[in-house]
Design a protein around this motif. Structure first.
Motif, short mmCIF file in Angstrom:
data_model
loop_
_atom_site.label_atom_id
_atom_site.label_comp_id
_atom_site.label_asym_id
_atom_site.label_seq_id
_atom_site.Cartn_x
_atom_site.Cartn_y
_atom_site.Cartn_z
N GLY A 180 -3.55 1.03 -15.32
CA GLY A 180 -3.47 1.11 -13.83
C GLY A 180 -2.45 1.77 -13.11
N ILE A 181 -1.69 2.84 -13.83
CA ILE A 181 -0.60 3.85 -13.63
C ILE A 181 -1.30 5.01 -13.77
CG2 ILE A 181 1.43 4.62 -13.44
CD1 ILE A 181 1.38 2.22 -11.93
N GLY B 132 0.64 -1.11 -0.02
CA GLY B 132 0.01 0.02 0.18
C GLY B 132 0.74 1.37 0.31
N MET B 133 2.05 1.30 0.04
CA MET B 133 2.97 2.44 -0.11
C MET B 133 3.09 2.70 -1.38
SD MET B 133 6.15 1.87 2.72
CE MET B 133 5.89 1.63 4.35
N THR B 134 3.56 4.03 -1.59
CA THR B 134 3.53 4.69 -2.88
C THR B 134 4.95 5.15 -3.16
OG1 THR B 134 3.15 6.98 -2.55
CG2 THR B 134 1.11 5.34 -3.06
N PHE C 296 1.38 6.79 -9.51
CA PHE C 296 0.87 6.19 -8.42
C PHE C 296 0.03 5.09 -9.10
CE2 PHE C 296 1.57 10.61 -6.83
CZ PHE C 296 1.89 10.21 -5.60
N ARG C 297 -0.31 3.80 -8.38
CA ARG C 297 -1.13 2.93 -8.75
C ARG C 297 -2.58 3.52 -8.70
NH1 ARG C 297 -1.03 -2.85 -5.94
NH2 ARG C 297 1.31 -2.42 -6.43
N THR C 298 -3.29 3.36 -9.73
CA THR C 298 -4.82 3.98 -9.55
C THR C 298 -5.48 3.56 -8.31
OG1 THR C 298 -4.90 3.97 -11.97
CG2 THR C 298 -6.93 4.17 -10.72
N GLY C 299 -5.94 4.73 -7.77
CA GLY C 299 -6.50 4.39 -6.18
C GLY C 299 -5.74 4.62 -5.08
#
Length: 741
Positions: free
Chosen positions: A594-595, A361-363, A620-623
């Protein structure tokens, strides 16, 4: 005498003859273990590179005997005719023993008054090799009998094939294939009839008929005529001229020795067949040359050796394998295989740690503390950056690209050492299985022992969009079926971070040697004792790993960091960029679906707002896109309270925000830690940190341990078992847990 008795006497001889024939037939079919063992080899393993070049033909014993196997249909028909004509012209007509040849030999020997001719057939020679009959007439009779037994078990083609592959040919070789290499430095399929005739004479007297010393043209011409092949002395002119230079050519190449050793040790290798390996001779030469040259020039840094490995990203095939700078350098232990031995990988382990953090869950913009931190007692574990400088709050991208140590340890504390260990095992780091009970937070900095083969196999996952392929050394057998070990988005983000020039500036400054005109990702590392320096690099075609140091464990002097193997890695990838098979586009890595790209605050990693000092774009990963920057406000800069001491020491005009919600910053809920059996129990301490607004109380296992305002931390002595942390504020209370094994 009665008629009945007379009848029995008449038939008795025939019964005896029949019984003798049956016994003889049965004896032919009795077990013949000597022949079975002889047929099973051993055979010399022939290892070729992916283009058919010979790497090595391995001896079958310590004396260096070479005996290669070739099926009958792989041999030139004229060679078969020549050898049969020279040794056993009636081979296809007799049952293993040739009475006509025996009579002819006996007459010749009687006329000469001594032994001038033998009557051994091909089958008798083979039987004598499988089960020696001994000297004298008795031995000859046993050899003849065993020849009949051989013929009862094998076809003529099988007999001829085994005989040609095991025929003693002098010069410590057996069989026609190895003899062709020894005497002509060529494959047997390339020999002319004239050269084949010279070869066929050798078993009679290897020293006398050695073609490197002229052989016997007269005898070879006669042999060709007997085989029905038209020739004359003139055709031997070119053969003689070629033979004069044979002694100057090395018949047995010795290339990629560590790689061939590895192949030879693989289970299920069939030495009867040529092993066509995945090794690319061009890549091998480039990598070997770079490592040898860099090690030689780094002698002043007390670097005596190096190792390297190159893998195909697309198939997992091994393209180059350099076990040491010089295999024959005994002083520097050159025969040790640096690709397979375990060494501490240093910071090259960090990409896998941050990949796990992204999966959790980190970015790339997650803020991590690069501030003085104690993970254990002050005397035991106070991690420092390579530059001995702390940078305060840093984004994950910067922490990884600049290889900062303190944020890495904070990250492994959040993810849990056990989770990270399991993650590494899933990525193929089997060496960790017997180390996991002694691993602590130091694993984030690479204090476990891993091999270069494991390290590079896992590193190539990032270029493969998160798919794992085991490495393969066989050309016809690429790596195992791909299995997904991380998301496509995580693989892209790590790949993008490690190919970013801007991300490296914090740790390495501008003008890094790792900046290439084509997209390539790099990670370097140095073990904490400065006795292992590493560089990993990869494009979309090739993954490359280089280790340098000393097999003896001596530390490198002058603290060159990883610049030497890094320069070698860049040089190898530059050279491969010139090869069409390994050239990659100079376009940057495109993001997958998805990015999402977002403008963020460079200080906090949150979405840039009107009061931020600037902005930059981040993936970022979408969301998982961040909310608006909470630090830069109209009335000042509000930073998390954990940076208070660091900011005050530097006179930064920061204010420190306190979120109303309580947060246990570390360890992560559910984290698992392992006691280090090599350290005193009392010195193994966990850093517990929490924040919130107002007065805070921290309890562990129901006992109050520390209190503070807005931010509180303590060092908790580790003990086996499950532990519960409680954080209590003015109006609320939260809990988390961790365990120690």
């Amino acid at each position: 005498m009665s008629k009945r008795s007379l009848s029995c006497l008449v038939f008795l001889p025939w019964v005896c003859i029949l019984a003798a024939a049956l016994l003889a037939g049965l004896s032919l079919l009795l077990p013949f273990p000597e022949l079975r063992e002889f047929r099973s080899g051993p055979w010399s393993l022939r290892v070729e590179d992916r283009r058919g070049g010979l790497l090595q033909v391995l001896p079958v014993n310590d004396e260096g005997l070479r005996r290669e196997y070739l099926p009958l249909d792989a041999l030139p028909p004229y060679l078969l005719a020549i050898f049969i004509a020279g040794e056993d012209g009636r081979f296809f007509l007799h049952p293993g023993v040739d009475p006509a040849a025996a009579v002819r030999a006996a007459v010749s020997n009687l006329r000469a008054g001594g032994v001038v001719s033998g009557a051994s057939t091909v089958t008798m020679q083979l039987a004598g090799r499988a089960a020696p009959g001994g000297p004298g007439l008795g031995g000859k009779l046993r050899e003849a009998w065993n020849a009949l037994r051989v013929e009862a078990r094998m076809s003529k083609g099988e007999i001829l094939e085994l005989w040609l592959n095991t025929l003693p040919m002098g010069s410590n070789v057996e069989g026609v294939a190895s003899a062709a290499r020894e005497y002509f430095s060529r494959n047997i399929q390339s020999l002319s009839p004239e050269e084949s005739a010279l070869l066929a004479l050798i078993p009679r007297n290897p020293r006398r008929y050695d073609p490197r010393h002229g052989g016997s043209i007269e005898a070879a011409v006669n042999l060709l005529h007997r085989a029905g092949i038209v020739t004359d002395r003139k055709k031997f002119g070119a053969v003689t001229e070629r033979s004069a230079g044979i002694g100057k050519i090395e018949p047995w190449p010795f290339r990629a020795p560590h790689f061939v050793r590895y192949v030879d040790g693989l289970p299920g290798i069939n030495s009867k067949e040529v092993f066509v390996s995945s090794l690319d001779p061009e890549v091998q030469e480039i990598l070997q040359g770079e490592i040898s040259a860099r090690v030689e020039s780094a002698a002043e840094n007390r670097i005596s050796n190096g190792a390297g490995l190159a893998l195909s990203v697309e198939t997992g095939e091994v393209l180059a394998w350099v076990g040491s700078a010089d295999f024959f350098d005994t002083e520097s232990q050159g025969q040790i295989d640096g690709v397979r031995i375990r060494r501490q990988p240093g910071s090259t382990i960090k990409p896998f740690l941050y990949a796990l953090a992204l999966e959790k869950g980190m970015t790339p913009a997650t803020l991590l503390p690069d501030i003085p931190s104690a993970f254990g007692s002050e005397a035991v574990y106070l991690p420092e950056n390579f530059s001995n400088t702390c940078h305060g709050p840093v984004r994950l991208r910067v922490a990884l690209a600049s290889s900062l140590n303190i944020p890495a340890v904070h990250t492994v504390v959040r993810t849990g050492v056990a989770d990270f260990t399991d993650w590494l095992l899933a990525l193929g780091f089997d060496s960790l299985e017997d180390q996991r009970d002694s691993l602590g937070a130091g694993i984030a900095l690479g204090n476990a022992e891993l091999s270069l083969l494991e390290l590079l196999t896992a590193f190539s996952v990032f270029q493969r969009d998160g798919l794992f392929l085991s490495s393969s050394v066989e050309r016809a057998l690429p790596g195992s079926f791909p299995r997904r070990v991380m998301s496509r988005e995580t693989a892209f983000l790590i790949r993008d971070i490690l190919s970013s020039e801007s991300g490296r500036i914090t740790g390495f400054g501008t003008g890094s040697i790792l900046n290439t005109p084509y997209p390539a990702m790099f990670k370097t590392g140095t073990s904490n004792q400065f006795n292992n320096i590493w560089a990993l690099g990869a494009t979309g075609k090739v993954a490359l790993g280089i280790w340098m140091g000393n097999f003896s464990g001596e530390t490198v002097i002058g603290r060159p960091g990883s610049s030497i193997p890094a320069a070698a890695a860049v040089a190898v990838l530059d050279a491969l960029q010139e090869k069409p098979a390994y050239r990659v586009s100079e376009e940057a890595y495109p993001p997958p679906e998805g990015i999402t790209r977002v403008k963020i605050c460079p200080v906090t990693g949150e979405r840039a707002g009107p009061h931020c000092p600037g902005s930059l774009e981040e993936y970022f990963r979408t969301g998982t896109e961040p909310g608006p920057c909470s630090a830069h406000r109209e009335d000042g800069i509000y930073m998390p309270s954990m940076y208070r001491s660091w900011g005050d020491e530097r006179g930064l005009p920061w204010k420190y925000r306190m979120d109303e919600s309580l947060r246990i910053l570390s360890p992560a809920d559910g984290a698992v830690f392992y006691l280090d059996s090599t350290l005193p129990r009392e010195s193994q301490v966990l850093s517990i940190e929490a924040e919130g607004q107002g007065d805070l109380l921290i309890s562990v296992n129901g006992t109050l341990q520390a209190r503070g305002r807005d931010f509180v931390s303590l060092r908790f002595p580790l003990s086996p078992g499950s532990h519960r942390i409680s954080l209590e504020g003015a109006e609320s209370r939260i809990e988390s847990s961790f365990s120690v094994r």
